[in-house]
Design a protein around this motif. Structure first.
Motif, PDB file in Angstrom:
ATOM      1  N   TYR A 130      38.763  42.500  30.922  1.00  0.00           N
ATOM      2  CA  TYR A 130      38.728  42.579  32.387  1.00  0.00           C
ATOM      3  C   TYR A 130      38.462  41.192  32.983  1.00  0.00           C
ATOM      4  CZ  TYR A 130      37.315  44.134  37.062  1.00  0.00           C
ATOM      5  OH  TYR A 130      37.219  44.315  38.414  1.00  0.00           O
ATOM      6  N   ASP A 133      41.381  38.677  32.926  1.00  0.00           N
ATOM      7  CA  ASP A 133      42.559  38.983  33.748  1.00  0.00           C
ATOM      8  C   ASP A 133      42.505  38.151  35.025  1.00  0.00           C
ATOM      9  OD1 ASP A 133      44.601  40.041  35.294  1.00  0.00           O
ATOM     10  OD2 ASP A 133      44.116  42.125  34.813  1.00  0.00           O
ATOM     11  N   ASP A 134      43.438  37.207  35.152  1.00  0.00           N
ATOM     12  CA  ASP A 134      43.460  36.310  36.314  1.00  0.00           C
ATOM     13  C   ASP A 134      43.795  37.023  37.611  1.00  0.00           C
ATOM     14  OD1 ASP A 134      42.792  34.157  34.748  1.00  0.00           O
ATOM     15  OD2 ASP A 134      44.871  33.602  34.359  1.00  0.00           O
ATOM     16  N   ARG A 135      44.343  38.214  37.527  1.00  0.00           N
ATOM     17  CA  ARG A 135      44.709  38.945  38.745  1.00  0.00           C
ATOM     18  C   ARG A 135      43.495  39.620  39.390  1.00  0.00           C
ATOM     19  NH1 ARG A 135      48.845  42.811  36.218  1.00  0.00           N
ATOM     20  NH2 ARG A 135      47.328  42.571  34.581  1.00  0.00           N
ATOM     21  N   ARG A 136      42.397  39.688  38.669  1.00  0.00           N
ATOM     22  CA  ARG A 136      41.179  40.326  39.190  1.00  0.00           C
ATOM     23  C   ARG A 136      40.464  39.405  40.173  1.00  0.00           C
ATOM     24  NH1 ARG A 136      41.595  45.415  37.529  1.00  0.00           N
ATOM     25  NH2 ARG A 136      41.860  45.621  35.310  1.00  0.00           N
ATOM     26  N   ARG A 138      37.459  37.482  41.821  1.00  0.00           N
ATOM     27  CA  ARG A 138      36.243  36.886  41.268  1.00  0.00           C
ATOM     28  C   ARG A 138      35.091  37.035  42.259  1.00  0.00           C
ATOM     29  NH1 ARG A 138      37.674  37.277  36.573  1.00  0.00           N
ATOM     30  NH2 ARG A 138      39.412  36.044  35.882  1.00  0.00           N
TER      31      ARG A 138
END
Length: 140
Positions: A130, A133-136, A138
């Motif tokens: 999780y 995952d760069d799409r999450r 921050r």
């Protein structure tokens, strides 16, 4: 409900009047009692080491403050999970031990320890995946 807890993701959902938390989840009151921040370490320590004086508990659970330990012991005594014994001697001596009711939680704790042993590695893997995952989004 002697069959245990049934959790099904396929159950039909219908519009209903919101239930009180203890009706929506019948284990919620138990979770509130048993899994509050310091209850588990206190019960575990008393179960593992037997009758303890306050200072012994304080030494074994090093991160708890005396104030919080006092509050939790009083609550556990009120809930019937811990027995407090006062010895009227000079100086006075007070001891705490897990009650039979508290000891009856041992299978629950054992099951959770088994689950942790079998699954915490998977939880750590899921967290790492999780977090990678760069799409999450921050945290700020």
């Amino acid at each position: 409900m002697s069959e245990g807890i049934r959790m099904s993701g396929n159950a039909p959902r219908t519009a209903t009047v919101p239930a009180a938390p203890e009706q929506a989840c019948p284990i919620a009151p138990v979770v509130d009692i048993v899994f509050s921040r310091w209850t588990t370490p206190i019960l575990w320590t008393l179960n593992e080491y037997g009758r303890q004086r306050f200072v012994e508990l304080e030494r074994r659970i090093t991160t708890i403050t005396p104030k919080v330990l006092t509050q939790r012991l009083r609550q556990l005594e009120r809930d019937g999970l811990v027995v407090r014994t006062y010895h009227p001697e000079v100086p006075p001596r007070v001891e705490y031990e897990i009650s039979d009711l508290g000891r009856s939680l041992a299978p629950l704790f054992a099951a959770l320890a088994d689950w942790a042993g079998a699954n915490m590695g998977k939880v750590e893997e899921a967290r790492a995946e999780y977090d990678a995952d760069d799409r999450r989004p921050r945290p700020a």
